[in-house]
Design a protein around this motif. Sequence first.
Motif, PDB file in Angstrom:
ATOM      1  N   PRO A 192     139.359 152.588  -8.776  1.00  0.00           N
ATOM      2  CA  PRO A 192     138.206 153.664  -9.550  1.00  0.00           C
ATOM      3  C   PRO A 192     136.957 153.450  -8.911  1.00  0.00           C
ATOM      4  O   PRO A 192     135.900 153.056  -9.504  1.00  0.00           O
ATOM      5  N   SER A 193     136.617 153.753  -7.821  1.00  0.00           N
ATOM      6  CA  SER A 193     135.275 153.685  -7.060  1.00  0.00           C
ATOM      7  C   SER A 193     134.099 154.394  -7.859  1.00  0.00           C
ATOM      8  O   SER A 193     133.247 154.050  -7.723  1.00  0.00           O
ATOM      9  N   GLN A 194     134.543 155.641  -8.514  1.00  0.00           N
ATOM     10  CA  GLN A 194     133.767 156.156  -9.289  1.00  0.00           C
ATOM     11  C   GLN A 194     132.985 155.420 -10.509  1.00  0.00           C
ATOM     12  O   GLN A 194     131.743 155.361 -10.783  1.00  0.00           O
ATOM     13  N   LEU A 195     133.974 154.533 -10.833  1.00  0.00           N
ATOM     14  CA  LEU A 195     133.372 153.605 -11.945  1.00  0.00           C
ATOM     15  C   LEU A 195     132.597 152.601 -11.484  1.00  0.00           C
ATOM     16  O   LEU A 195     131.825 152.043 -12.117  1.00  0.00           O
ATOM     17  N   TYR A 196     132.976 152.020 -10.082  1.00  0.00           N
ATOM     18  CA  TYR A 196     132.187 151.106  -9.675  1.00  0.00           C
ATOM     19  C   TYR A 196     130.696 151.409  -9.485  1.00  0.00           C
ATOM     20  O   TYR A 196     129.911 150.903  -9.692  1.00  0.00           O
ATOM     21  N   GLU A 197     130.700 152.784  -8.994  1.00  0.00           N
ATOM     22  CA  GLU A 197     129.431 153.402  -8.873  1.00  0.00           C
ATOM     23  C   GLU A 197     128.778 153.696 -10.177  1.00  0.00           C
ATOM     24  O   GLU A 197     127.624 153.809 -10.050  1.00  0.00           O
ATOM     25  N   ALA A 198     129.373 153.960 -11.079  1.00  0.00           N
ATOM     26  CA  ALA A 198     128.863 154.073 -12.164  1.00  0.00           C
ATOM     27  C   ALA A 198     128.066 153.025 -12.983  1.00  0.00           C
ATOM     28  O   ALA A 198     126.976 153.056 -13.567  1.00  0.00           O
ATOM     29  N   LEU A 199     128.757 151.845 -12.709  1.00  0.00           N
ATOM     30  CA  LEU A 199     128.318 150.673 -13.178  1.00  0.00           C
ATOM     31  C   LEU A 199     126.996 150.172 -12.127  1.00  0.00           C
ATOM     32  O   LEU A 199     126.090 149.892 -12.772  1.00  0.00           O
ATOM     33  N   LEU A 200     127.501 150.308 -10.963  1.00  0.00           N
ATOM     34  CA  LEU A 200     126.183 149.773 -10.205  1.00  0.00           C
ATOM     35  C   LEU A 200     124.838 150.564  -9.734  1.00  0.00           C
ATOM     36  O   LEU A 200     124.030 150.257 -10.348  1.00  0.00           O
ATOM     37  N   GLU A 201     125.269 151.926  -9.689  1.00  0.00           N
ATOM     38  CA  GLU A 201     124.252 152.892  -9.372  1.00  0.00           C
ATOM     39  C   GLU A 201     123.474 153.378 -10.845  1.00  0.00           C
ATOM     40  O   GLU A 201     122.494 153.825 -10.907  1.00  0.00           O
ATOM     41  N   GLY A 202     124.385 153.349 -11.808  1.00  0.00           N
ATOM     42  CA  GLY A 202     123.874 153.816 -13.026  1.00  0.00           C
ATOM     43  C   GLY A 202     123.429 152.640 -14.038  1.00  0.00           C
ATOM     44  O   GLY A 202     122.154 152.657 -14.083  1.00  0.00           O
ATOM     45  N   LEU A 203     124.168 151.849 -14.471  1.00  0.00           N
ATOM     46  CA  LEU A 203     123.893 150.920 -15.331  1.00  0.00           C
ATOM     47  C   LEU A 203     122.830 149.782 -14.895  1.00  0.00           C
ATOM     48  O   LEU A 203     121.926 149.313 -15.350  1.00  0.00           O
ATOM     49  N   VAL A 204     123.530 149.029 -13.951  1.00  0.00           N
ATOM     50  CA  VAL A 204     122.836 147.816 -13.425  1.00  0.00           C
ATOM     51  C   VAL A 204     121.418 148.481 -12.706  1.00  0.00           C
ATOM     52  O   VAL A 204     120.316 147.594 -12.931  1.00  0.00           O
ATOM     53  N   LEU A 205     121.491 149.399 -11.972  1.00  0.00           N
ATOM     54  CA  LEU A 205     120.212 149.772 -11.270  1.00  0.00           C
ATOM     55  C   LEU A 205     119.320 150.477 -12.387  1.00  0.00           C
ATOM     56  O   LEU A 205     118.094 149.900 -12.468  1.00  0.00           O
ATOM     57  N   PHE A 206     119.786 150.880 -13.506  1.00  0.00           N
ATOM     58  CA  PHE A 206     118.643 151.189 -14.651  1.00  0.00           C
ATOM     59  C   PHE A 206     118.244 150.165 -15.337  1.00  0.00           C
ATOM     60  O   PHE A 206     117.007 150.052 -15.339  1.00  0.00           O
ATOM     61  N   ALA A 207     119.214 149.039 -15.645  1.00  0.00           N
ATOM     62  CA  ALA A 207     118.429 147.931 -16.051  1.00  0.00           C
ATOM     63  C   ALA A 207     117.652 147.064 -15.337  1.00  0.00           C
ATOM     64  O   ALA A 207     116.302 146.805 -15.756  1.00  0.00           O
ATOM     65  N   VAL A 208     117.672 147.016 -14.095  1.00  0.00           N
ATOM     66  CA  VAL A 208     116.840 146.467 -13.195  1.00  0.00           C
ATOM     67  C   VAL A 208     115.576 146.880 -12.994  1.00  0.00           C
ATOM     68  O   VAL A 208     114.317 146.508 -13.229  1.00  0.00           O
ATOM     69  N   LEU A 209     115.550 148.640 -12.690  1.00  0.00           N
ATOM     70  CA  LEU A 209     114.133 149.488 -12.604  1.00  0.00           C
ATOM     71  C   LEU A 209     113.457 149.313 -14.153  1.00  0.00           C
ATOM     72  O   LEU A 209     112.381 149.210 -13.821  1.00  0.00           O
ATOM     73  N   TRP A 210     114.239 149.561 -15.084  1.00  0.00           N
ATOM     74  CA  TRP A 210     113.303 149.785 -16.390  1.00  0.00           C
ATOM     75  C   TRP A 210     112.713 148.220 -16.535  1.00  0.00           C
ATOM     76  O   TRP A 210     111.635 148.442 -17.026  1.00  0.00           O
ATOM     77  N   VAL A 211     113.258 147.201 -16.718  1.00  0.00           N
ATOM     78  CA  VAL A 211     112.776 146.003 -16.866  1.00  0.00           C
ATOM     79  C   VAL A 211     111.627 145.945 -15.839  1.00  0.00           C
ATOM     80  O   VAL A 211     110.434 145.180 -16.213  1.00  0.00           O
ATOM     81  N   TYR A 212     111.951 145.977 -14.686  1.00  0.00           N
ATOM     82  CA  TYR A 212     110.931 145.796 -13.552  1.00  0.00           C
ATOM     83  C   TYR A 212     109.735 146.568 -13.798  1.00  0.00           C
ATOM     84  O   TYR A 212     108.506 146.199 -13.650  1.00  0.00           O
ATOM     85  N   SER A 213     109.685 148.030 -14.252  1.00  0.00           N
ATOM     86  CA  SER A 213     108.620 148.511 -14.245  1.00  0.00           C
ATOM     87  C   SER A 213     107.961 148.547 -15.807  1.00  0.00           C
ATOM     88  O   SER A 213     107.059 149.402 -16.228  1.00  0.00           O
ATOM     89  N   LEU A 214     108.533 147.848 -16.694  1.00  0.00           N
ATOM     90  CA  LEU A 214     107.967 147.690 -17.860  1.00  0.00           C
ATOM     91  C   LEU A 214     106.473 147.176 -17.813  1.00  0.00           C
ATOM     92  O   LEU A 214     105.610 147.424 -18.703  1.00  0.00           O
ATOM     93  N   ARG A 215     106.059 146.160 -16.714  1.00  0.00           N
ATOM     94  CA  ARG A 215     104.776 145.857 -16.530  1.00  0.00           C
ATOM     95  C   ARG A 215     104.218 146.714 -15.428  1.00  0.00           C
ATOM     96  O   ARG A 215     104.923 147.104 -14.410  1.00  0.00           O
ATOM     97  N   PRO A 216     103.092 146.983 -15.159  1.00  0.00           N
ATOM     98  CA  PRO A 216     102.273 147.750 -14.077  1.00  0.00           C
ATOM     99  C   PRO A 216     102.714 146.811 -12.764  1.00  0.00           C
ATOM    100  O   PRO A 216     102.582 145.669 -12.783  1.00  0.00           O
ATOM    101  N   ARG A 217     103.161 147.764 -11.699  1.00  0.00           N
ATOM    102  CA  ARG A 217     103.443 147.302 -10.496  1.00  0.00           C
ATOM    103  C   ARG A 217     102.594 147.862  -9.574  1.00  0.00           C
ATOM    104  O   ARG A 217     101.871 148.958  -9.523  1.00  0.00           O
TER     105      ARG A 217
END
Length: 291
Positions: A192-217
């Motif tokens: 189910p490559s669609q679900l792999y992408e939903a997890l990586l490109e969606g949830l994981v990427l969001f979590a990383v970017l959101w936490v990273y951008s909480l502080r001024p960069r």
Amino acid sequence: MIHLHQIDPIAFSLGPVQVHWYGLMYLLAFLSAWWLGRLRIGAGRLPGVTMDGFSDLLFYSMLGVVLGGRIGYMLFYAFGELVANPLVLFKVWEGGMSFHGGLIGVLVAAAWWTRKHRLHFFDVMDFIAPLVPLGLGFGRLGNYIGGELWGKFTHAGWGIIFPHAPELADLPPEQLQSLYAQGLLDRFARHPSQLYEALLEGLVLFAVLWVYSLRPRHRYAVSGLFALLYGVFRFLVEFVRVPDNGLYVAFGWLTRGQILSTPLIVLGLALLALSRRAPVLQPQPAVEAAR
């Protein structure tokens, strides 16, 4: 476990109007971007921009996603079909959207909006980047529900059987159910490559970017991280996804998706390197948020 894909692509009907899950996923994508963007505007992540200004930016970006995504898909993956029948460009309800085309559309729309508001282009891109991944995730869920963009066969004892895949497309639903119940379709299970992408490109990427951008960069850093991680995630998932039109571009394994993702990886690394000497944009709480 091996499952048979049996999701109706139509969510519900309103008289003669059929509402597809694919369209609802796009609605959720835009709503999530709107909600997250308002949070970031309220926190002053794009100084000098009001809530109304952000609404304009989101509107133009939405147009960029839809127009760029559809045009990009037809140009990158279905050019022959477009030449044979140009009207197919408007059949968006049938699916067929390109992330890379949508990205180009957003860049063009944001560049126009940025020039109008006299802001630095990458300050705007750094602001937008964390708003995008959840939308990507919803889009991939739409692909899964629609039973499209499936993966390669898996022999790991688990996977999804997609009835619309070429090897099963001619079987009636009753026969599919019977064969599935007997375990005779297990050999047709796919990643189910669609679900792999939903997890990586969606949830994981969001979590990383959101936490990273909480502080001024530093300027370019958030955009660079987005481009790098998306490019890497997409490149990797392409190894278990059936290539578009069933064709490899080169070397018997390189897909068009990997070709299009490679520049993003290079761009991401370049932006991260450039960010080391770039200024840091300090938050300035929006006027609306202070009322």
